[in-house]
Scaffold this motif. Sequence first.
Motif, short mmCIF file in Angstrom:
data_model
loop_
_atom_site.label_atom_id
_atom_site.label_comp_id
_atom_site.label_asym_id
_atom_site.label_seq_id
_atom_site.Cartn_x
_atom_site.Cartn_y
_atom_site.Cartn_z
N LEU A 1 2.58 1.20 -9.52
CA LEU A 1 2.53 3.04 -8.88
C LEU A 1 1.06 3.87 -8.64
CD1 LEU A 1 4.88 4.16 -12.24
CD2 LEU A 1 5.37 3.28 -10.50
N ARG A 2 -0.13 3.30 -9.54
CA ARG A 2 -1.49 3.96 -8.49
C ARG A 2 -1.36 3.19 -7.11
NH1 ARG A 2 -2.44 2.04 -14.33
NH2 ARG A 2 -3.08 3.58 -15.35
N ALA A 3 -1.32 1.76 -6.95
CA ALA A 3 -1.15 2.05 -5.77
C ALA A 3 -0.88 2.63 -4.57
CB ALA A 3 -1.59 0.71 -5.40
N SER A 4 0.20 2.93 -4.93
CA SER A 4 1.25 3.57 -4.15
C SER A 4 0.96 5.40 -4.14
CB SER A 4 2.42 3.69 -5.01
OG SER A 4 3.17 4.96 -4.55
N ALA A 5 0.83 5.70 -5.62
CA ALA A 5 -0.13 7.18 -5.83
C ALA A 5 -1.68 7.20 -4.57
CB ALA A 5 -0.35 7.48 -7.20
N ALA A 6 -2.16 6.13 -4.70
CA ALA A 6 -3.35 5.87 -4.14
C ALA A 6 -3.40 6.58 -2.79
CB ALA A 6 -4.70 5.47 -4.81
N GLY A 7 -2.38 5.78 -2.17
CA GLY A 7 -2.08 5.26 -0.84
C GLY A 7 -1.51 5.78 0.29
N ARG A 8 -0.56 6.76 -0.90
CA ARG A 8 1.10 7.04 -0.07
C ARG A 8 0.16 8.02 0.48
NH1 ARG A 8 2.86 9.84 -4.25
NH2 ARG A 8 3.42 7.97 -5.09
N PRO A 9 1.00 8.64 2.04
CA PRO A 9 0.68 9.78 3.04
C PRO A 9 1.66 11.15 2.66
CG PRO A 9 1.31 7.86 4.37
CD PRO A 9 1.56 7.52 2.97
N PHE B 1 1.04 1.45 2.56
CA PHE B 1 -0.71 1.09 1.54
C PHE B 1 -0.53 -0.13 1.35
CE2 PHE B 1 2.64 2.08 -1.16
CZ PHE B 1 3.10 1.83 -1.84
N GLU B 2 -1.08 -1.10 0.83
CA GLU B 2 -1.62 -2.14 0.12
C GLU B 2 -1.48 -2.35 -0.81
OE1 GLU B 2 -1.73 -6.47 0.98
OE2 GLU B 2 -1.93 -5.27 1.97
N PRO B 3 0.24 -3.14 -1.00
CA PRO B 3 0.59 -2.52 -2.26
C PRO B 3 0.06 -4.11 -3.42
CG PRO B 3 1.96 -3.91 -1.33
CD PRO B 3 1.37 -3.81 -0.42
N PRO B 4 0.03 -4.08 -4.52
CA PRO B 4 -0.86 -5.69 -5.15
C PRO B 4 0.16 -6.39 -5.30
CG PRO B 4 0.46 -3.65 -7.13
CD PRO B 4 -0.47 -3.31 -5.51
#
Length: 318
Positions: free
Chosen positions: A248-256, A97-100
Amino acid sequence: MTSAELEAARSGDEEAFASLVAPFRRELHLHCYRITGSVDDADDVLQEVLLAAWKGLPGFAGRSSLRTWLYRIATTRSLNALREQSRRPRSAPVPPFEPPTPNDRFDQPHLQPYPDVLVDELDPAVQAVARESVELAFVVALQRMPPRQAAVLILCDVLDFTVAEAAEMLAVGPTAAKGLLQRARSARHSPRSIASGARHHDLARKFADAFSRDDVDSVLELLTDQCWLAMPPASELYVGRQAVGNFLRASAAGRPGGNYALVAVTAGGRPAFVCYLQGRARGLLVIEPTQTGDKIASIMRFLDDGLHRHFGMPDFLD
């Protein structure tokens, strides 16, 4: 150690040699870890130490104890390993995912936590000191020192060797060793005790529950304002509750692959969790509670899919 056993080992008796070094294997492994900051490297270095000891035993004159002689070899080989680390930088996995954008950097790509299950194998008389000296913040501080400063600090302040003994192990003069020790002491991070018992376990349980559900808001409620998140071997460092939350939000949204399942272990005396994604081991989490044990001061997410094996955990969960 008996003279007969020593002579047998010198003559090439492998069983006698194994018996000779057996009492020191675990503490030598721990010594290699403190200097290198990596359990994997400590495994490799210990094998080099034992091979060098086997080859060098006929020349062991007995002017020092066998333990001191072995520590000299272990110190030299560990310092050599640090030089090798700098020549073979460790790459971080690319996130799915695209991390901040991080707001700081973490400069310890080789860092790994030390499993408490290995400390449990030490003699009970030395376990308390061993547990303090593998605390992650202490190990990070050692890694940021010049290597010989860190080595002399470990030898003198953790293992209680004299400055003269440390100087001989490092092949420097006593005055130089004393100077290295003084500079290391001025920069050292003292291991600190944290709250244990019900509060400690309750905090770890709440974190594991929220993290495994990707309930970021509940995770953030457990953090201090200046909590930070690091992910060795990646260099990104997120400092502050907002920055950690954004990641953490980016990880939760983009993690397959859904949510993580966390299995509790202990690393460096701190609550830790092997992370499983779709049943497969995917690294390790270590949290650092505050002194009172009611908040989390830091989260370290180790992105090493083989690290769980040091903790005796399986590659896959049913």
